[in-house]
Design a protein around this motif. Structure first.
Motif, PDB file in Angstrom:
ATOM      1  N   ARG A   1       0.826  -1.219   0.000  1.00 11.58           N
ATOM      2  CA  ARG A   1       0.000   0.000   0.000  1.00 11.58           C
ATOM      3  C   ARG A   1       0.852   1.258   0.000  1.00 11.58           C
TER       4      ARG A   1
ATOM      5  N   ARG B   1      -2.038  -6.391  -5.019  1.00 11.17           N
ATOM      6  CA  ARG B   1      -1.854  -5.176  -5.822  1.00 11.17           C
ATOM      7  C   ARG B   1      -1.388  -5.577  -7.210  1.00 11.17           C
TER       8      ARG B   1
ATOM      9  N   TYR C   1      -6.055  -3.914  -3.178  1.00  6.70           N
ATOM     10  CA  TYR C   1      -7.175  -4.185  -2.273  1.00  6.70           C
ATOM     11  C   TYR C   1      -6.639  -4.962  -1.072  1.00  6.70           C
ATOM     12  N   GLU C   2      -7.135  -4.624   0.139  1.00  7.81           N
ATOM     13  CA  GLU C   2      -6.753  -5.329   1.352  1.00  7.81           C
ATOM     14  C   GLU C   2      -7.981  -5.647   2.193  1.00  7.81           C
ATOM     15  N   TYR C   3      -7.913  -6.774   2.888  1.00  6.75           N
ATOM     16  CA  TYR C   3      -8.989  -7.181   3.794  1.00  6.75           C
ATOM     17  C   TYR C   3      -8.366  -7.629   5.108  1.00  6.75           C
TER      18      TYR C   3
ATOM     19  N   ARG D   1     -12.024  -3.276   5.054  1.00  2.00           N
ATOM     20  CA  ARG D   1     -11.806  -3.416   3.610  1.00  2.00           C
ATOM     21  C   ARG D   1     -11.207  -2.120   3.108  1.00  2.00           C
ATOM     22  N   ASP D   2     -10.195  -2.240   2.287  1.00  2.00           N
ATOM     23  CA  ASP D   2      -9.494  -1.054   1.801  1.00  2.00           C
ATOM     24  C   ASP D   2      -9.153  -1.229   0.320  1.00  2.00           C
ATOM     25  N   VAL D   3      -9.507  -0.250  -0.481  1.00  4.45           N
ATOM     26  CA  VAL D   3      -9.156  -0.259  -1.897  1.00  4.45           C
ATOM     27  C   VAL D   3      -8.400   1.026  -2.189  1.00  4.45           C
ATOM     28  N   TYR D   4      -7.334   0.932  -2.997  1.00  5.59           N
ATOM     29  CA  TYR D   4      -6.507   2.108  -3.241  1.00  5.59           C
ATOM     30  C   TYR D   4      -5.944   2.076  -4.657  1.00  5.59           C
TER      31      TYR D   4
ATOM     32  N   SER E   1      -7.380   6.438  -1.690  1.00  5.06           N
ATOM     33  CA  SER E   1      -7.824   5.217  -1.003  1.00  5.06           C
ATOM     34  C   SER E   1      -9.180   5.414  -0.348  1.00  5.06           C
TER      35      SER E   1
ATOM     36  N   THR F   1     -11.290   3.394   2.761  1.00  4.94           N
ATOM     37  CA  THR F   1     -11.217   2.387   3.817  1.00  4.94           C
ATOM     38  C   THR F   1     -12.570   2.275   4.508  1.00  4.94           C
TER      39      THR F   1
END
Length: 452
Positions: free
Chosen positions: A163, A357, A368-370, A399-402, A416, A418
């Protein structure tokens, strides 16, 4: 008279020699000074400096048990000065000075998710103070062994770097340990790219007894201070797990035992008073100036990561931690309950953090992260300018999208979103879970400059 004349003539004849000797000595002294100066400059030139700079605009949207609020246009900044020096062939120094600040010195964390400051810079709005995030020396003992001593590289490890658009920034997985600690590590490298590490660190250690105006210290024979020391003992093994043709990979298996999880005595009272719902816990702690122990925790972590898988630009990581509180303890002794509530909850917990990524060329990256933390999860983690919500300490789901827009090799923008859902209040310590229903969303735009 004749003898005196001869002596005078001899002295006059020797004076040019004396003057020459003085001149020669002066030149030698000047040359010596120049050599000393050049040696000093050469030594100083061994220290190579790097810079990380991060500034971001954040918009927080919070729904706390049905009550909505908005904190828009909140700014954060992080400044990091990196230092490296190859002292000799067998010794290397690494250091990092850090400063994190919320513009206007506001702490963005609500009371139910604030962090007790057991180390410097733990608050998001840490202010303008610069602190030492890491400072250690690697001593290479032959081809297979190394000794590391100092403030260990225990912050922003693997799991942070995708990230943040960076290479591996520290040694240990971020979900395993993300805190400041002073100690030593012995590393054994049996073969290329594999390492076994065993270490010990002090995470919190009170120095003075406030009640006595500094009359006591860690060297006191009263015995009370050792009861407030937090010790971290750990072991990790890492090795590649994919063939080189599949890209760069790393597997890490880690175990840590945190004995005497300690917090400052004054701070914990204030923090418990400020926690949402804290009054319902029925907790009371008498004033303690030398800190207080809450118990022991054992962490086991498995971390896997891979970069540029099969040359496709695909990067990913997966990290899983299991934690056990092996002892509960409060001010009044082991296994004591106050009004039916335990300060240190005796329960197992787990957390899972995965991220992926994909790099579309060198200028655009999408990730994307979870994260999921169980009911009793407590992450040995800390807030940072890159992670103002401290997602690794969430009892719930994140949940995070960037998207990363890379300008050049030194700088990029990151947009991003979150979404954090807390099922239980974020703990200030490994305390019993308190059910809640809080959703926090953050829409953030960050600019990051990295010169190394």
């Amino acid at each position: 008279m004749k003898t005196k004349g001869i002596l005078l003539a001899s002295m006059l004849a020797l004076s040019p020699i004396v003057a020459a000797e003085k001149s020669l000595q002066q030149q030698i002294d000047e040359l010596s000074d120049r050599v000393d100066y050049n040696e000093l400059q050469a030594t100083l030139n061994k220290v190579k400096f790097g810079l990380d700079f991060n500034t971001s605009m954040n918009n927080f949207f919070v729904n706390n048990n049905g009550n909505s609020s908005t904190q828009a246009n909140k700014w954060l900044m992080g400044l990091y000065l990196n230092m490296n020096a190859d002292i000799t062939k067998y010794a290397k120094f690494t250091g990092r000075l850090a400063m994190t600040k919320a513009f206007g010195d506001q702490s963005l964390m609500s009371s139910n998710s604030s962090m007790i400051p057991i180390d410097a810079g733990k608050y998001v709005g840490g202010g303008s103070a610069v602190y030492v995030e890491r400072a250690y020396v690697d001593l290479f003992l032959g081809n297979y062994w190394a000794l590391t001593v100092g403030r260990l590289p225990g912050t922003e490890g693997p799991g942070y770097n995708l990230r943040n658009g960076a290479a591996r920034m520290s040694t240990y997985p971020a979900l395993f340990a993300n805190a400041l600690g002073d100690g030593g590590v012995v590393t054994f490298k049996p073969y290329t790219n594999a390492a076994l590490r065993v270490g010990f660190a002090k995470v919190y250690q009170p120095l003075y007894e406030r009640e006595n105006s500094g009359a006591g210290s860690i060297f006191s024979e009263s015995g009370g201070y050792s009861q407030a020391d937090m010790n971290l003992m750990f072991a990790t093994f890492e090795t590649p797990f994919l063939p080189k043709s599949a890209g760069k990979s790393l597997a890490m298996l880690s175990y840590a035992y945190v004995s005497n999880y300690s917090l400052p005595g004054v701070s914990i009272i204030e923090a418990l008073d400020n926690i949402d719902g804290g009054s319902s816990l029925g907790l009371f702690l008498p004033p303690r100036s030398d800190g207080i122990n809450l118990g022991d925790i054992a962490y086991t972590n498995l971390h896997l990561e891979s970069y540029n898988l099969l040359g496709w630009g695909l990067n990913w990581f997966a990290s899983f931690s299991w934690a056990d509180t092996t002892k509960r303890e409060n001010f009044f002794g082991p296994a004591t309950s106050l009004s039916g509530s335990l300060i240190f909850d005796l329960a197992s917990s787990y957390a899972l953090h995965v991220g992926v990524r994909y790099d579309f060329g060198s200028h655009f990256k999408l990730g994307y992260e979870y994260f999921h933390g169980s009911k009793n999860w407590y992450g040995f983690s800390r807030v940072s300018a890159n992670d103002p919500l401290n997602i690794r300490n969430t009892r719930g789901d994140v949940r995070d999208v960037y998207a990363i827009f890379q300008l050049d090799q030194f700088q990029f923008f990151r947009l991003s979103y979150t979404h954090l859902k807390r099922n239980y209040q974020t703990p200030d310590s490994p305390s019993a879970p308190v059910a809640t229903d809080i959703t926090t969303r953050n829409l953030s735009l960050a600019y990051i400059l990295r010169l190394r």
